[in-house]
Design an enzyme around this catalytic site. Sequence first.
Site, mmCIF file in Angstrom:
data_model
loop_
_atom_site.group_PDB
_atom_site.id
_atom_site.type_symbol
_atom_site.label_atom_id
_atom_site.label_comp_id
_atom_site.label_asym_id
_atom_site.label_seq_id
_atom_site.Cartn_x
_atom_site.Cartn_y
_atom_site.Cartn_z
ATOM 1 N N GLY A 10 -8.781 6.143 3.614
ATOM 2 C CA GLY A 10 -7.357 6.421 3.771
ATOM 3 C C GLY A 10 -6.746 6.968 2.492
ATOM 4 O O GLY A 10 -7.111 6.558 1.391
ATOM 5 N N THR A 152 -7.019 1.676 -3.043
ATOM 6 C CA THR A 152 -6.730 1.154 -1.713
ATOM 7 C C THR A 152 -5.405 0.406 -1.758
ATOM 8 O O THR A 152 -5.132 -0.321 -2.713
ATOM 9 C CB THR A 152 -7.823 0.204 -1.182
ATOM 10 O OG1 THR A 152 -7.365 -0.434 0.006
ATOM 11 C CG2 THR A 152 -8.191 -0.860 -2.185
ATOM 12 N N ASP A 154 -4.669 -2.083 -0.071
ATOM 13 C CA ASP A 154 -4.911 -3.521 0.076
ATOM 14 C C ASP A 154 -5.260 -4.190 -1.254
ATOM 15 O O ASP A 154 -5.285 -5.424 -1.334
ATOM 16 C CB ASP A 154 -6.053 -3.765 1.070
ATOM 17 C CG ASP A 154 -5.718 -3.297 2.469
ATOM 18 O OD1 ASP A 154 -4.520 -3.068 2.747
ATOM 19 O OD2 ASP A 154 -6.646 -3.150 3.286
ATOM 20 N N GLY A 197 -3.267 -3.887 6.052
ATOM 21 C CA GLY A 197 -4.019 -4.992 5.473
ATOM 22 C C GLY A 197 -5.025 -5.521 6.465
ATOM 23 O O GLY A 197 -4.680 -6.313 7.341
#
Length: 382
Positions: A10, A152, A154, A197
């Site tokens: 992503g 990322t 997350d 998440g």
Amino acid sequence: MRIGILTGGGDVPGLNPCIKAVVNRVHEEGHQVTGIRRGWGGLLGTNPEDPESLAANMLELDPAVVRTVDRSGGTFLHSSRTNPGKVRTSEVPDFLAGSVSGEGPHDLTPHVLKVIEAAGIDVLIPIGGDDTLSYGLRMHREGVPTIAIPKTMDNDVNGTDYCIGFSTAVTRGVQFMHNLRTSTGSHERIAVVELFGRYSGETSLITAYLSGADRALIPEVPFDVDRVSELLLADKAKNPSNYSMVTISEGATIAGGDMMLSGEEDAYGHRKLGGIGQLTGELIKERTGEEIVYQQVGYLMRSGSPDSLDLMVATNYAVMAADLALDGSTGRMVALRNGSYSSVPISVTGEGVKGVDVEELYDAPHYRPKVRHVRGKPMFLY
């Protein structure tokens, strides 16, 4: 020296500045950079015997080419979730169709190694999360000099306190939560806000912590929807404006249930996540009789330009990765540890993802952030 750089998984804000800084640093020392399009997919899809294929998947990068790319988010090299070590038969490039048999998935790493050699790439710099970097580890083990850069939303890559994209994602999450207060309060409702998440709840937890949300639901702790409904109803009653708010990670689960998944698995074994917020909102409405504001923030968290922190970290990670490559130090991942820029063995990317320290950061019985101690913790608490 020729350095190959790619972005996988992503997109997050900060990728373009990171690419630009690598290019500028490497050219400053008289070396070259090749941009690999579409992550690992660019290497998989390249026919080294076809000049047009090489041109379609490889882009020569110099300071003039990247001069303005840092002014926007995303990645101008594009991205993919391709894993050349696990390729479905339907996704094998036409020119490789004759080299595979059976149902698959197929390990086409030998082809990737040939492409790297044909392109004259001496060092690979993949920018990605745990999935993308897991194949970077594979490249390292195959003998390709590799330096990883973690990114990322997350913030769950092992070995580093920080991954590119996290600060901007949380900043946006906090802004959205505050903006939603006006509609939620005006209509005296309960807001359920679904954030990205998958396995780590840090994005949901830190967004709730900084925005003052009433509750936060994270993947690490399955939740009892009856208990959550009861708490949110009490929160609403205590609020002079008669509303309450809860954040929920897309990977959160109701106790006894599973993740909300759809579609086929990607090359890293993941199916598409999303919908747990809507389901939870419907169940809360059933139990409380209250109207719900449901908002799935999703891609808005990783769209647009990076904030200043992500811009700084992305640039510094790039400079550090370029310096490691120029110094001949490979098999590393750049990192932030205890507030200082550093590097760690790339093997840490094979140790799985980090999760929220529930004991230190989360009040599980009440489903809310509860930071017990700050001294000695990294900036983003884990």
